[in-house]
Design a protein around this motif. Structure first.
Motif: not given
Length: 94
Positions: A70-91
Motif C-alpha cells: 500500500a505504501l508503495s502505491g499499489h491498490d490493496v484491498y484487504v478482507v479479513s475475518g475469523p475462520l471457524f474450520a477444523g476438527a479441533r475447534l474450541k471456545r
C-alpha cells in the motif's frame, strides 16, 4: 418463548484471560489514519482469538507485506475475518 440476548454471544476481554489466546486485530491499529480510529480499532468487534505465535508470526508478516504494498502505491484491498474450520475447534469462553 424465551428471548435471546446478544449478551450471551458477546465476548469480553475477560474471555481471553488464561485461554491461551490473545486478541488479534483483524485491521491493525498501526494502519489507522488518526488517533480516534486507532483507539476504535481496539474494539472487540475488530479482534479475533489468535495464538501468540500466529499473531506475532505469520499474521504480522502478512500485515507488514500488505502495508508495504500500500505504501508503495499499489491498490490493496484487504478482507479479513475469523475462520471457524477444523476438527479441533474450541471456545475461549467457558
Amino acid at each position: 418463548m424465551p428471548t435471546l440476548s446478544a449478551e450471551g454471544f458477546r465476548s469480553g476481554l475477560s474471555d481471553y484471560s488464561h485461554s491461551g489466546y490473545g486478541s488479534g486485530h483483524m485491521a491493525p491499529s498501526a494502519d489507522m489514519p488518526d488517533q480516534q480510529s486507532q483507539a476504535e480499532s481496539f474494539s472487540l468487534a475488530n479482534m479475533s482469538p489468535q495464538r501468540h505465535a500466529n499473531n506475532a508470526g505469520i499474521w504480522e508478516e502478512l500485515e507488514n507485506g500488505v502495508r508495504h504494498l500500500a505504501l508503495s502505491g499499489h491498490d490493496v484491498y484487504v478482507v479479513s475475518g475469523p475462520l471457524f474450520a477444523g476438527a479441533r475447534l474450541k471456545r475461549i469462553k467457558k
